[in-house]
Design a protein around this motif. Structure first.
Motif, mmCIF file in Angstrom:
data_model
loop_
_atom_site.group_PDB
_atom_site.id
_atom_site.type_symbol
_atom_site.label_atom_id
_atom_site.label_comp_id
_atom_site.label_asym_id
_atom_site.label_seq_id
_atom_site.Cartn_x
_atom_site.Cartn_y
_atom_site.Cartn_z
ATOM 1 N N ARG A 24 26.794 64.492 53.364
ATOM 2 C CA ARG A 24 27.492 63.207 53.301
ATOM 3 C C ARG A 24 27.685 62.730 54.738
ATOM 4 O O ARG A 24 28.337 63.394 55.540
ATOM 5 C CB ARG A 24 28.843 63.338 52.597
ATOM 6 C CG ARG A 24 29.465 61.979 52.256
ATOM 7 C CD ARG A 24 30.752 62.140 51.458
ATOM 8 N NE ARG A 24 31.218 60.883 50.901
ATOM 9 C CZ ARG A 24 31.912 59.963 51.573
ATOM 10 N NH1 ARG A 24 32.209 60.179 52.843
ATOM 11 N NH2 ARG A 24 32.297 58.841 50.980
ATOM 12 N N ASP A 41 21.712 57.630 49.611
ATOM 13 C CA ASP A 41 22.469 56.977 48.549
ATOM 14 C C ASP A 41 23.428 55.968 49.183
ATOM 15 O O ASP A 41 24.296 56.339 49.973
ATOM 16 C CB ASP A 41 23.248 58.018 47.734
ATOM 17 C CG ASP A 41 23.836 57.432 46.470
ATOM 18 O OD1 ASP A 41 24.593 56.452 46.577
ATOM 19 O OD2 ASP A 41 23.537 57.962 45.379
ATOM 20 N N SER A 96 19.795 63.067 51.442
ATOM 21 C CA SER A 96 19.352 64.241 50.686
ATOM 22 C C SER A 96 17.843 64.406 50.678
ATOM 23 O O SER A 96 17.083 63.458 50.910
ATOM 24 C CB SER A 96 19.852 64.146 49.236
ATOM 25 O OG SER A 96 19.282 63.037 48.573
ATOM 26 N N THR A 105 25.760 54.300 47.861
ATOM 27 C CA THR A 105 27.097 54.309 47.281
ATOM 28 C C THR A 105 27.915 55.506 47.745
ATOM 29 O O THR A 105 29.085 55.383 48.093
ATOM 30 C CB THR A 105 27.021 54.313 45.750
ATOM 31 O OG1 THR A 105 26.265 53.179 45.312
ATOM 32 C CG2 THR A 105 28.408 54.252 45.136
ATOM 33 N N THR A 106 27.278 56.672 47.782
ATOM 34 C CA THR A 106 28.002 57.896 48.164
ATOM 35 C C THR A 106 27.796 58.278 49.628
ATOM 36 O O THR A 106 28.440 59.193 50.120
ATOM 37 C CB THR A 106 27.551 59.085 47.299
ATOM 38 O OG1 THR A 106 26.157 59.367 47.566
ATOM 39 C CG2 THR A 106 27.728 58.771 45.819
ATOM 40 N N TYR A 107 26.844 57.605 50.318
ATOM 41 C CA TYR A 107 26.532 57.870 51.733
ATOM 42 C C TYR A 107 25.902 59.241 51.939
ATOM 43 O O TYR A 107 25.975 59.805 53.025
ATOM 44 C CB TYR A 107 27.775 57.713 52.625
ATOM 45 C CG TYR A 107 28.609 56.513 52.262
ATOM 46 C CD1 TYR A 107 28.092 55.226 52.379
ATOM 47 C CD2 TYR A 107 29.888 56.662 51.756
ATOM 48 C CE1 TYR A 107 28.833 54.123 52.003
ATOM 49 C CE2 TYR A 107 30.644 55.564 51.378
ATOM 50 C CZ TYR A 107 30.109 54.292 51.505
ATOM 51 O OH TYR A 107 30.842 53.213 51.121
ATOM 52 N N GLU A 108 25.274 59.781 50.877
ATOM 53 C CA GLU A 108 24.636 61.092 50.980
ATOM 54 C C GLU A 108 23.174 60.967 51.391
ATOM 55 O O GLU A 108 22.412 60.191 50.823
ATOM 56 C CB GLU A 108 24.726 61.838 49.646
ATOM 57 C CG GLU A 108 26.108 62.365 49.342
ATOM 58 C CD GLU A 108 26.123 63.320 48.169
ATOM 59 O OE1 GLU A 108 25.081 63.464 47.498
ATOM 60 O OE2 GLU A 108 27.183 63.923 47.917
ATOM 61 N N ASN A 150 20.453 51.873 44.217
ATOM 62 C CA ASN A 150 21.442 52.213 45.238
ATOM 63 C C ASN A 150 20.889 53.222 46.235
ATOM 64 O O ASN A 150 21.671 53.879 46.923
ATOM 65 C CB ASN A 150 22.700 52.793 44.575
ATOM 66 C CG ASN A 150 23.516 51.728 43.873
ATOM 67 O OD1 ASN A 150 23.619 50.613 44.368
ATOM 68 N ND2 ASN A 150 24.061 52.060 42.730
ATOM 69 N N ARG A 151 19.577 53.347 46.322
ATOM 70 C CA ARG A 151 18.984 54.353 47.203
ATOM 71 C C ARG A 151 17.886 53.757 48.065
ATOM 72 O O ARG A 151 17.156 52.870 47.633
ATOM 73 C CB ARG A 151 18.379 55.498 46.376
ATOM 74 C CG ARG A 151 19.396 56.436 45.762
ATOM 75 C CD ARG A 151 18.852 57.128 44.525
ATOM 76 N NE ARG A 151 17.596 57.812 44.765
ATOM 77 C CZ ARG A 151 17.475 59.112 45.082
ATOM 78 N NH1 ARG A 151 18.552 59.855 45.207
ATOM 79 N NH2 ARG A 151 16.306 59.663 45.247
ATOM 80 N N SER A 162 21.805 68.270 50.604
ATOM 81 C CA SER A 162 22.297 66.960 51.015
ATOM 82 C C SER A 162 23.442 67.085 52.008
ATOM 83 O O SER A 162 24.101 68.128 52.094
ATOM 84 C CB SER A 162 22.753 66.158 49.793
ATOM 85 O OG SER A 162 23.888 66.758 49.199
ATOM 86 N N HIS A 183 35.191 51.937 53.904
ATOM 87 C CA HIS A 183 33.982 52.144 53.108
ATOM 88 C C HIS A 183 32.717 52.035 53.963
ATOM 89 O O HIS A 183 31.659 51.629 53.489
ATOM 90 C CB HIS A 183 33.960 51.158 51.936
ATOM 91 C CG HIS A 183 34.953 51.509 50.874
ATOM 92 N ND1 HIS A 183 36.286 51.137 50.965
ATOM 93 C CD2 HIS A 183 34.834 52.225 49.723
ATOM 94 C CE1 HIS A 183 36.931 51.606 49.911
ATOM 95 N NE2 HIS A 183 36.091 52.268 49.150
#
Length: 224
Positions: free
Chosen positions: A149, A135, A142, A137-140, A125-126, A147, A23
């Motif tokens: 990842r 982000d 953007s 949580t998603t590792y994006e 979460n940003r 965006s 993760h």
């Protein structure tokens, strides 16, 4: 983000390190209290997970000594005990959170995210700057144009930059936090990942950029 795990049950420690790395965390494992305290006092970690029952020095003593010596990172305690009094002792000694074994992997990850958000003063979460958002949580990464990842080390590097906006981060600091203070990686590897991020920011039309201070480090700045 680099996490120290202190857990004397080696099979569990290996499983947790694998989970954390999956993760996008960097993780180091130690197996006794004295070693845990020594590692914490290096200042190379962003968070820690301490088992209470460890040989030599238990997790509560490690926690107390770490706090007394100025270690302020978020610390999560793990224990096989479920008594309320044990939880109160841990929290009163300076722990940020407490989990009783057995626990689910998803809950552990959620608690790590929660306590590290609070420590950074992040309400969501940003992380954002200009038209750029990361982000957590998603590792994006953007912008309104699109965006990407990010890979694990790209994500950790971007997180450091966005958490220290307009501040110069020395190259050695990236190496210590992301690759570990005892890494064999050379300084140029930091530039390689900075280059990846600069290309992504450019292709997304970001109005921030990573500035290079020759022989010093990097900072995230708004484009004039």
């Amino acid at each position: 983000m680099r996490i120290l795990l202190a857990e004397d049950e080696k099979s569990l420690a290996r499983a947790l390190v694998t989970l954390l790395k999956k993760h996008h965390y960097e993780a180091d494992a130690v197996y006794d209290g004295a070693e845990a305290l020594a590692y914490l006092q290096t200042g190379h970690y962003d968070a820690a997970i301490l088992d209470i029952m460890m040989p030599g020095m238990d997790g509560i003593e490690v926690l107390c000594r770490a706090r007394e010596s100025g270690v302020s990172i978020p610390i999560l305690m793990l224990t096989a005990k479920s008594d309320v009094s044990d939880k109160v002792t841990g929290l009163d000694s300076g722990a940020n959170d407490y989990m009783t074994k057995p626990f689910s992997a998803q809950e552990l990850l959620a608690r790590i995210r929660a306590m590290t958000r609070v420590s950074r003063g992040v309400d969501t979460n940003r992380l954002t700057m200009g038209n750029v958002a990361l982000d957590l949580t998603t590792y994006e990464l953007s912008t309104p144009m699109g965006s990407f990842r990010l890979t694990g080390k790209e994500f950790q590097m971007m997180e450091m930059l966005l958490s220290n906006q307009r501040r110069l981060i020395p190259t050695e600091r990236f190496l210590e936090k992301i690759w570990g203070y005892d890494t064999d990686a050379e300084v140029h590897v930091v530039w390689v990942y900075i280059s990846y991020l600069r290309k992504k920011l450019s292709s997304l039309g970001a109005n921030v950029q990573i500035r290079v201070a020759r022989n010093a480090g990097y900072s995230l700045e708004e484009i004039p």
